[in-house]
Structures are given as structure tokens and as C-alpha cells.
Write a protein that holds these residues in place. Sequence first.
Motif, PDB file in Angstrom:
ATOM      1  N   SER A   1       0.937  -1.100   0.002  1.00 19.81           N
ATOM      2  CA  SER A   1      -0.021  -0.077  -0.165  1.00 19.81           C
ATOM      3  C   SER A   1       1.011   1.370   0.058  1.00 19.81           C
ATOM      4  O   SER A   1       1.983   1.310   0.685  1.00 19.81           O
ATOM      5  CB  SER A   1      -0.826   0.038   1.128  1.00 19.81           C
ATOM      6  OG  SER A   1      -2.011  -1.180   1.103  1.00 19.81           O
TER       7      SER A   1
ATOM      8  N   CYS B   1      -4.786   4.122  -2.502  1.00 19.61           N
ATOM      9  CA  CYS B   1      -5.107   3.366  -3.551  1.00 19.61           C
ATOM     10  C   CYS B   1      -6.401   3.821  -4.259  1.00 19.61           C
ATOM     11  O   CYS B   1      -6.750   3.297  -5.040  1.00 19.61           O
ATOM     12  CB  CYS B   1      -5.571   2.057  -2.596  1.00 19.61           C
ATOM     13  SG  CYS B   1      -7.016   2.035  -1.697  1.00 19.61           S
ATOM     14  N   ARG B   2      -7.055   4.857  -3.669  1.00 23.18           N
ATOM     15  CA  ARG B   2      -8.430   5.445  -4.082  1.00 23.18           C
ATOM     16  C   ARG B   2      -8.241   6.855  -4.228  1.00 23.18           C
ATOM     17  O   ARG B   2      -7.519   7.297  -3.426  1.00 23.18           O
ATOM     18  CB  ARG B   2      -9.673   5.075  -3.494  1.00 23.18           C
ATOM     19  CG  ARG B   2      -9.858   3.657  -3.522  1.00 23.18           C
ATOM     20  CD  ARG B   2     -10.483   3.005  -4.872  1.00 23.18           C
ATOM     21  NE  ARG B   2     -11.105   1.534  -4.728  1.00 23.18           N
ATOM     22  CZ  ARG B   2     -11.556   1.046  -5.659  1.00 23.18           C
ATOM     23  NH1 ARG B   2     -11.377   1.377  -6.780  1.00 23.18           N
ATOM     24  NH2 ARG B   2     -12.320   0.033  -5.417  1.00 23.18           N
TER      25      ARG B   2
ATOM     26  N   HIS C   1     -11.474   0.129  -0.179  1.00 22.11           N
ATOM     27  CA  HIS C   1     -10.068   0.205  -0.997  1.00 22.11           C
ATOM     28  C   HIS C   1     -10.070  -0.510  -2.021  1.00 22.11           C
ATOM     29  O   HIS C   1     -10.978  -1.374  -2.149  1.00 22.11           O
ATOM     30  CB  HIS C   1      -9.103  -0.305   0.245  1.00 22.11           C
ATOM     31  CG  HIS C   1      -8.992   0.237   1.417  1.00 22.11           C
ATOM     32  ND1 HIS C   1      -7.738   1.172   1.502  1.00 22.11           N
ATOM     33  CD2 HIS C   1      -9.542   0.500   2.646  1.00 22.11           C
ATOM     34  CE1 HIS C   1      -7.783   1.716   2.933  1.00 22.11           C
ATOM     35  NE2 HIS C   1      -8.813   1.362   3.223  1.00 22.11           N
ATOM     36  N   SER C   2      -9.211  -0.076  -2.695  1.00 25.49           N
ATOM     37  CA  SER C   2      -8.882  -1.095  -4.133  1.00 25.49           C
ATOM     38  C   SER C   2      -8.716  -2.578  -3.829  1.00 25.49           C
ATOM     39  O   SER C   2      -7.918  -2.661  -2.953  1.00 25.49           O
ATOM     40  CB  SER C   2      -7.833  -0.531  -4.705  1.00 25.49           C
ATOM     41  OG  SER C   2      -7.458  -1.106  -5.971  1.00 25.49           O
TER      42      SER C   2
ATOM     43  N   ASP D   1      -6.473  -4.587  -4.897  1.00 32.84           N
ATOM     44  CA  ASP D   1      -5.164  -4.635  -4.818  1.00 32.84           C
ATOM     45  C   ASP D   1      -4.507  -4.251  -3.865  1.00 32.84           C
ATOM     46  O   ASP D   1      -3.282  -4.244  -3.443  1.00 32.84           O
ATOM     47  CB  ASP D   1      -4.351  -4.546  -6.221  1.00 32.84           C
ATOM     48  CG  ASP D   1      -4.448  -2.989  -6.444  1.00 32.84           C
ATOM     49  OD1 ASP D   1      -5.020  -2.361  -5.843  1.00 32.84           O
ATOM     50  OD2 ASP D   1      -3.965  -2.643  -7.624  1.00 32.84           O
ATOM     51  N   CYS D   2      -5.061  -3.536  -2.888  1.00 33.16           N
ATOM     52  CA  CYS D   2      -4.862  -2.727  -1.666  1.00 33.16           C
ATOM     53  C   CYS D   2      -4.428  -3.709  -0.478  1.00 33.16           C
ATOM     54  O   CYS D   2      -5.299  -4.626  -0.351  1.00 33.16           O
ATOM     55  CB  CYS D   2      -5.352  -1.515  -1.272  1.00 33.16           C
ATOM     56  SG  CYS D   2      -4.899  -0.886   0.147  1.00 33.16           S
TER      57      CYS D   2
ATOM     58  N   TYR E   1      -7.916  -3.715   1.861  1.00 33.93           N
ATOM     59  CA  TYR E   1      -8.988  -4.212   1.275  1.00 33.93           C
ATOM     60  C   TYR E   1      -9.535  -5.333   1.913  1.00 33.93           C
ATOM     61  O   TYR E   1      -9.138  -6.348   2.226  1.00 33.93           O
ATOM     62  CB  TYR E   1      -8.761  -4.484  -0.463  1.00 33.93           C
ATOM     63  CG  TYR E   1     -10.265  -5.003  -0.948  1.00 33.93           C
ATOM     64  CD1 TYR E   1     -11.247  -4.360  -1.154  1.00 33.93           C
ATOM     65  CD2 TYR E   1     -10.436  -6.451  -1.082  1.00 33.93           C
ATOM     66  CE1 TYR E   1     -12.762  -4.557  -1.683  1.00 33.93           C
ATOM     67  CE2 TYR E   1     -11.768  -7.166  -1.698  1.00 33.93           C
ATOM     68  CZ  TYR E   1     -12.506  -5.987  -1.752  1.00 33.93           C
ATOM     69  OH  TYR E   1     -13.934  -6.498  -2.318  1.00 33.93           O
TER      70      TYR E   1
ATOM     71  N   SER F   1      -9.146 -10.625  -5.718  1.00 34.44           N
ATOM     72  CA  SER F   1      -8.476  -9.236  -5.452  1.00 34.44           C
ATOM     73  C   SER F   1      -7.863  -8.908  -6.760  1.00 34.44           C
ATOM     74  O   SER F   1      -6.708  -8.135  -6.629  1.00 34.44           O
ATOM     75  CB  SER F   1      -7.826  -9.351  -4.383  1.00 34.44           C
ATOM     76  OG  SER F   1      -6.899 -10.316  -4.421  1.00 34.44           O
TER      77      SER F   1
ATOM     78  N   SER G   1     -10.552  -6.337 -12.440  1.00 30.98           N
ATOM     79  CA  SER G   1     -10.448  -4.973 -12.808  1.00 30.98           C
ATOM     80  C   SER G   1     -11.705  -4.781 -13.621  1.00 30.98           C
ATOM     81  O   SER G   1     -12.000  -5.374 -14.398  1.00 30.98           O
ATOM     82  CB  SER G   1      -9.205  -4.379 -13.540  1.00 30.98           C
ATOM     83  OG  SER G   1      -9.298  -3.009 -13.761  1.00 30.98           O
ATOM     84  N   PRO G   2     -12.445  -3.756 -13.108  1.00 31.77           N
ATOM     85  CA  PRO G   2     -12.150  -2.754 -12.434  1.00 31.77           C
ATOM     86  C   PRO G   2     -12.704  -2.995 -10.903  1.00 31.77           C
ATOM     87  O   PRO G   2     -12.145  -2.277 -10.209  1.00 31.77           O
ATOM     88  CB  PRO G   2     -13.092  -1.411 -12.775  1.00 31.77           C
ATOM     89  CG  PRO G   2     -14.099  -1.998 -13.612  1.00 31.77           C
ATOM     90  CD  PRO G   2     -13.878  -3.299 -13.975  1.00 31.77           C
ATOM     91  N   ASN G   3     -13.313  -4.129 -10.791  1.00 35.16           N
ATOM     92  CA  ASN G   3     -13.733  -4.607  -9.156  1.00 35.16           C
ATOM     93  C   ASN G   3     -13.712  -5.850  -8.952  1.00 35.16           C
ATOM     94  O   ASN G   3     -13.539  -6.780  -9.633  1.00 35.16           O
ATOM     95  CB  ASN G   3     -15.299  -3.957  -9.141  1.00 35.16           C
ATOM     96  CG  ASN G   3     -15.685  -2.492  -9.430  1.00 35.16           C
ATOM     97  OD1 ASN G   3     -15.072  -1.627  -8.502  1.00 35.16           O
ATOM     98  ND2 ASN G   3     -16.341  -2.103 -10.405  1.00 35.16           N
TER      99      ASN G   3
END
Length: 410
Positions: free
Chosen positions: A2, A36-37, A64-65, A67-68, A71, A347, A350-352
Motif C-alpha cells: 500500500s 489506493c483510491r 479500498h482498491s 489490490d490494496c 481491502y 482481488s 479490474s475494475p472491481n
Amino acid sequence: MSNYELNGAPLDVHAPDSRRRLAAAHSAHERPLCLCRRPPIPMYIAKLQEAFIVKRMPGTGSKHSPDCESYDPPAELSGLGEVMDRAIKEDPENGETTLKLAFSMSKGASRNAPVPGDGETTTVKSDGTKLTLRSVLHYLWDQAGFNRWTPAMAGKRSYPVVRRHLLQAASDKRAKNAPLSDSLFIPEPFSQQEADGIAERARRLFRSIAGVRGGVRKLMIVVAEVKQFDDARFGKKVTFKHLPSQPFYMDAKFGEKLQKTFGNEIDMWNADEGAHLMLVGTFSVLESGFPQLEEAALMAVNSNWIPFETLDDHLLLQRLHADGRRFIKGLRFNLSNKKPLATVVTSDTSPNPVALYVVAPESEEDHLAALSALVKDSSLSAWFWRADEAMPPLPEIEGFESQSLDLEGV
């Protein structure tokens, strides 16, 4: 990894000056920001003994993203939603988390019959306002990060690593008005060269709580890897892989019910030589110095120490590992085995993130209706595997489109 910002400047938590900056910010009640965002997400600084740790604010994990490191899937997709802010209360001001336990840490002088876990409520009846033994294990596993996987972790997990991170996860938790770590026993990693010392340190701990003091017996929580179950001269016993010289004893009825209740976990452990079987339980120590289990639950984990509930879970994890995917495994906590949850949340999409659901062929109508409602109310895209059919391709890394749950097709 992070990326953080503190007081307008980049913060590298591994840099030589990070402790000084974090200590000063902790004293001033200043909050780092996770980048991350956009806009950045506020964090807080916890002091663990002499270390300062950047942690996410309660209830913000899903913001959080994927990949963080901070998250977390939406709490309602696992059993965490049922207990967070009720049985688990985080205090960002002092960095401590208070756990409300649904089981006792002491008992009267009389020897009441021990209580094995049952398949539905995992050791005792609970309405979500208190944690069962299984829930405590799930929470420590979650906090230690052992329900998370990235390919970079391959070959880096072992019992010593698991033990160290579980103890660290317990270090800022309190239960029954005392530090949880004071009541937690996780056997040291066994080595033949240190066998005598390991056994002696365990005996010393056991002696410290042996017998009746002030009219009560003190209990501790054990988390340990099972080596084998055996008959004792009177009753049953379990031997732990990293404490082979000191079995924990059970009366015959308790031992039989434990193995029957968690027969599924034991069968899956037996079927996979790489799997591990974890026991969590409360125990007292008799006047003779022998530990006696009072309550217990079992959890199967795969060779990478990721928990799984069913063979279908196990097969999905194998596929995810083989394909080099990043994911978070859902844990039940207090949630009934009959209620649906997301088996895994990706995780690396993309995007979610994407929630992965395994639909058992024997699923009843009420279960399917509850699953449909869970998916409908969730913000995450959904992927389904009907376990009596071939497993479909895993969600694409880019641009996965959510599947719909066709109840008529299940």
C-alpha cells in the motif's frame, strides 16, 4: 504493497524514519491517508508494544482498491457482517479491539462435562452478539491474513509463520477485560533438538493454571495443529503435531461427539496429505498437570493454510492456486452452515472484485432464495459454479460480466 501519505508527504512504512513519523503522528492523533483510491481513504495508527502500525478504519475495508493490503470484501458476504460492531469492536483511538466471547474462560471447581462443538453453532448458541470458539479462530485467521492469497506467497507459509502472525493478530485484542494473548496458547514450532525445552515451557504454563484457585478453574484457549486422535485409558485424547509429548485429554462422550460433529473436516484432512487440521478449544489443567479440553471446534486448511469447508471449496481453491489468482476466502464466523456466503472474492479483477459462489447440488429452496437475495443486494459482480457440473472458467482479470443465478437451473 500500500501507498500512504502523512501530513502531505509520502509515507513508506519500511523507511528508516517511518517509526519516528508514525510515533509523532500517533501522539498528535493524525491520520495517514491510503492512496489506493481517489479521494484518499483515512487510516489510523495503532501502537503494538513498541511498534506503530498503519491500519484501516473500522468498516472501510470494502472502500479500498482490491489490490490494496487494506481491502476487505463487503462484510455481508461472509460471517463477519453478523459480528462486526457487535461482538467485535475496534477502537481507532487506542488501537485495541474488544471481543465479546460466547464461552467462559473459567469454571467452577466441579468437573462439569466438556462441550464439543455442534455443526450449526460451532460450540454454543449465539445470536451474533458474542463470538463462538470457531468465530475467534476465524477472526484471528482473518486478522493474520491467512484467508488471503497472492502467488507471491507460494512456499512462504509454514507453521512457524502461521504461529507468529496469529500471536501478532492477538496482541491488540482484549476479551473478558484482559489481553487475549494472556489466555492464548499456540504450541511452539517443534524441533527434535529443542524438544525438551519446548515440553518444559509448555508444562510450566500448564502448572501456572493447574487446579482450583479461589473456587474456580482458569481456562485458556488453545490453537494447534492436530496430529492424531486416540483412545486414552479413560476417554479420548488428541495429540498436536508441535507438542507430541503432551496430549490433551477428553472424556469419551466429548471425544466421540467432537469427531462426529466435525467428521467432514476430519475426512477432508485425511483425504489430502497436504492439508492441516486446526483445533481451537478451551482447556483447564487438572491437579495432576494434564490439560483437559472443555470446548472445541475444528477447521480444515489446505497446504497454503487457506480454510475450506467442503470438497467443492477445496477444488475451487486448487483451481485458483493453479491459475495464479489473487483472492480472499470467505469465513463463516457465527454464520450457520445452512446460510449462503461468498466462497471467495477475487482481488485481481479490474475494475472491481468478483464474488465467487459454489452452489451445492443438494441446496434446498430456502438456501437458493437466500443466495439469490444476497447476490442481488451485493455491489460485487457474481460468478457461480454448480458443483454437480464442470467448473466454468474463472472470472477474467479484465472486464468480467456478472453471471445471473438461474434458480430453475440448479
